[in-house]
Enzyme design. Sequence first.
Site, PDB file in Angstrom:
ATOM      1  N   GLU A 154      -2.756   9.120   8.489  1.00 61.50           N
ATOM      2  CA  GLU A 154      -1.105   9.001   8.529  1.00 61.50           C
ATOM      3  C   GLU A 154      -0.727   9.664   9.700  1.00 61.50           C
ATOM      4  O   GLU A 154       0.522   9.412  10.058  1.00 61.50           O
ATOM      5  CB  GLU A 154      -0.497   9.478   6.962  1.00 61.50           C
ATOM      6  CG  GLU A 154      -1.142   8.400   5.890  1.00 61.50           C
ATOM      7  CD  GLU A 154      -0.021   7.115   5.921  1.00 61.50           C
ATOM      8  OE1 GLU A 154       1.111   7.247   6.412  1.00 61.50           O
ATOM      9  OE2 GLU A 154      -0.378   5.985   5.507  1.00 61.50           O
ATOM     10  N   ASP A 157       0.996  -1.048   0.136  1.00 64.35           N
ATOM     11  CA  ASP A 157      -0.068  -0.001  -0.114  1.00 64.35           C
ATOM     12  C   ASP A 157       0.874   1.234  -0.026  1.00 64.35           C
ATOM     13  O   ASP A 157       2.282   0.966   0.122  1.00 64.35           O
ATOM     14  CB  ASP A 157      -0.965   0.091   1.237  1.00 64.35           C
ATOM     15  CG  ASP A 157      -1.646   1.290   1.249  1.00 64.35           C
ATOM     16  OD1 ASP A 157      -2.370   1.366   0.337  1.00 64.35           O
ATOM     17  OD2 ASP A 157      -1.882   1.928   2.311  1.00 64.35           O
ATOM     18  N   SER A 158       0.211   2.216  -0.142  1.00 60.59           N
ATOM     19  CA  SER A 158       1.233   3.609  -0.078  1.00 60.59           C
ATOM     20  C   SER A 158       1.590   3.773   1.325  1.00 60.59           C
ATOM     21  O   SER A 158       2.717   4.631   1.343  1.00 60.59           O
ATOM     22  CB  SER A 158       0.199   4.835  -0.468  1.00 60.59           C
ATOM     23  OG  SER A 158      -0.800   4.942   0.372  1.00 60.59           O
ATOM     24  N   CYS A 218     -11.198   2.699   0.831  1.00 59.95           N
ATOM     25  CA  CYS A 218      -9.698   2.859   1.019  1.00 59.95           C
ATOM     26  C   CYS A 218      -9.122   2.138   2.339  1.00 59.95           C
ATOM     27  O   CYS A 218      -9.871   2.032   3.221  1.00 59.95           O
ATOM     28  CB  CYS A 218      -9.517   4.597   1.262  1.00 59.95           C
ATOM     29  SG  CYS A 218      -7.780   4.814   1.790  1.00 59.95           S
ATOM     30  N   THR A 219      -8.158   1.365   2.194  1.00 60.93           N
ATOM     31  CA  THR A 219      -7.764   0.477   3.303  1.00 60.93           C
ATOM     32  C   THR A 219      -7.159   1.273   4.409  1.00 60.93           C
ATOM     33  O   THR A 219      -7.033   0.637   5.513  1.00 60.93           O
ATOM     34  CB  THR A 219      -6.622  -0.284   2.722  1.00 60.93           C
ATOM     35  OG1 THR A 219      -5.701   0.379   2.100  1.00 60.93           O
ATOM     36  CG2 THR A 219      -7.185  -1.479   1.605  1.00 60.93           C
ATOM     37  N   HIS A 220      -6.923   2.716   4.357  1.00 61.85           N
ATOM     38  CA  HIS A 220      -6.675   3.147   5.478  1.00 61.85           C
ATOM     39  C   HIS A 220      -8.006   3.579   6.394  1.00 61.85           C
ATOM     40  O   HIS A 220      -7.860   3.713   7.477  1.00 61.85           O
ATOM     41  CB  HIS A 220      -6.433   4.827   5.391  1.00 61.85           C
ATOM     42  CG  HIS A 220      -4.950   4.973   4.840  1.00 61.85           C
ATOM     43  ND1 HIS A 220      -4.547   4.446   3.411  1.00 61.85           N
ATOM     44  CD2 HIS A 220      -3.890   5.693   5.343  1.00 61.85           C
ATOM     45  CE1 HIS A 220      -3.090   4.809   3.560  1.00 61.85           C
ATOM     46  NE2 HIS A 220      -2.682   5.464   4.577  1.00 61.85           N
ATOM     47  N   GLY A 256      -3.832   8.793  -3.492  1.00 59.61           N
ATOM     48  CA  GLY A 256      -5.180   8.996  -3.870  1.00 59.61           C
ATOM     49  C   GLY A 256      -5.332  10.273  -4.852  1.00 59.61           C
ATOM     50  O   GLY A 256      -6.263  10.423  -5.314  1.00 59.61           O
ATOM     51  N   CYS A 292      -4.359  -1.808  -1.428  1.00 53.57           N
ATOM     52  CA  CYS A 292      -4.659  -0.159  -1.661  1.00 53.57           C
ATOM     53  C   CYS A 292      -5.821  -0.037  -2.929  1.00 53.57           C
ATOM     54  O   CYS A 292      -5.631  -0.804  -3.838  1.00 53.57           O
ATOM     55  CB  CYS A 292      -3.689   0.415  -2.203  1.00 53.57           C
ATOM     56  SG  CYS A 292      -3.401   1.996  -2.925  1.00 53.57           S
ATOM     57  N   ASN A 293      -6.980   0.511  -2.506  1.00 47.65           N
ATOM     58  CA  ASN A 293      -8.031   0.751  -3.338  1.00 47.65           C
ATOM     59  C   ASN A 293      -7.586   1.425  -4.475  1.00 47.65           C
ATOM     60  O   ASN A 293      -8.005   1.145  -5.949  1.00 47.65           O
ATOM     61  CB  ASN A 293      -9.306   1.277  -2.739  1.00 47.65           C
ATOM     62  CG  ASN A 293     -10.055   0.449  -1.762  1.00 47.65           C
ATOM     63  OD1 ASN A 293     -10.670  -0.226  -2.100  1.00 47.65           O
ATOM     64  ND2 ASN A 293      -9.429   0.330  -0.630  1.00 47.65           N
TER      65      ASN A 293
HETATM   66  N1  DGL Z   1      -4.637   3.197   1.370  1.00 46.42           N
HETATM   67  C1  DGL Z   1      -4.956   3.301  -0.087  1.00 46.42           C
HETATM   68  C2  DGL Z   1      -6.330   3.232  -0.764  1.00 46.42           C
HETATM   69  O1  DGL Z   1      -6.919   2.170  -0.168  1.00 46.42           O
HETATM   70  C3  DGL Z   1      -4.177   4.710  -0.765  1.00 46.42           C
HETATM   71  C4  DGL Z   1      -4.472   5.869  -0.167  1.00 46.42           C
HETATM   72  C5  DGL Z   1      -3.583   7.037  -0.379  1.00 46.42           C
HETATM   73  O2  DGL Z   1      -2.337   6.989  -0.530  1.00 46.42           O
HETATM   74  O3  DGL Z   1      -3.969   7.904  -0.781  1.00 46.42           O
HETATM   75  O4  DGL Z   1      -6.685   3.766  -1.511  1.00 46.42           O
END
Ligand code: DGL
Length: 271
Positions: A159, A17-18, A191-193, A50, A80-81
Amino acid sequence: MTESSRPSNSAPIGVFDSGIGGLTVVSELRRALPQERILYLGDTARVPYGGKSAETVTRYSRENSDLLLTEGAKMIVVACNTASALALPSIAHHYPVPMIGVLEPGAAAAVKATQSGKIGVIGTRATIASQAYTKAIHRLNPELSVNAIACPLLVPLIEEGLLDDEITEAVLRRYLAPMLGEGIDTIVLGCTHYPLLKGVIAGICGPGVSLVDSAENCALAVKQLLGSDPSTELTPKLDILLTDSSEGFLRIAEKSLHLTIDSLSVRRAGT
Ligand code: DGL
């Protein structure tokens, strides 16, 4: 890849992921597949993805996948979506190991969960602009209505570790109000966050709205994919690679997700 060079079943599952978001997938993988070794790559040097173009996210995703493959991963989980929406369809066929993203499992779970036929999706600007969730949901059931909104402020807040904070709650209320007014009964955390904010989101939405966690559904899809060939490893490990040092990473991993990390090193993807 020849039979002899194929990674063994005790090789790690590679996950990227990012930043810290993909750790929500790792946490679910730990629960679903406790015997597996996991190698996690957080592209902390280039987070967030994103707001970036499909071309850039595709390049980053290829570099991340190359690094995980070099490290011996037996499969790659795109946790990561944004990368699942923008890059996965065009890169998956380049790799000799299975690749799985978070989008299709999340869409399928939302279609199953909704009673009212009205689904909300929240995600990064790039994920929402790609309409990947709307298309995936409509492939399964074209009758459903999908209200997708971008929430670009959430990843930086997460983050920064502002998980239980009035600013984050106020931002969420602002983002969610329009879709809640339209009678949705299911929201995809696209979004996985975002599973790190599940409690706050559930509090704002109330009990009438189900939250679909793309992390949880991705882990179940990985379990299904490994099927009858899981690892027989007796000491499963979680090794972390970051592309730049990140102060809050360990704190969130350990405090909020209760993950035990066996090793952490900084490595560069690409170049
Ligand atoms: N966690 C990621 C997602 O699921 C990336 C979010 C990002 O880096 O903007 O989209």
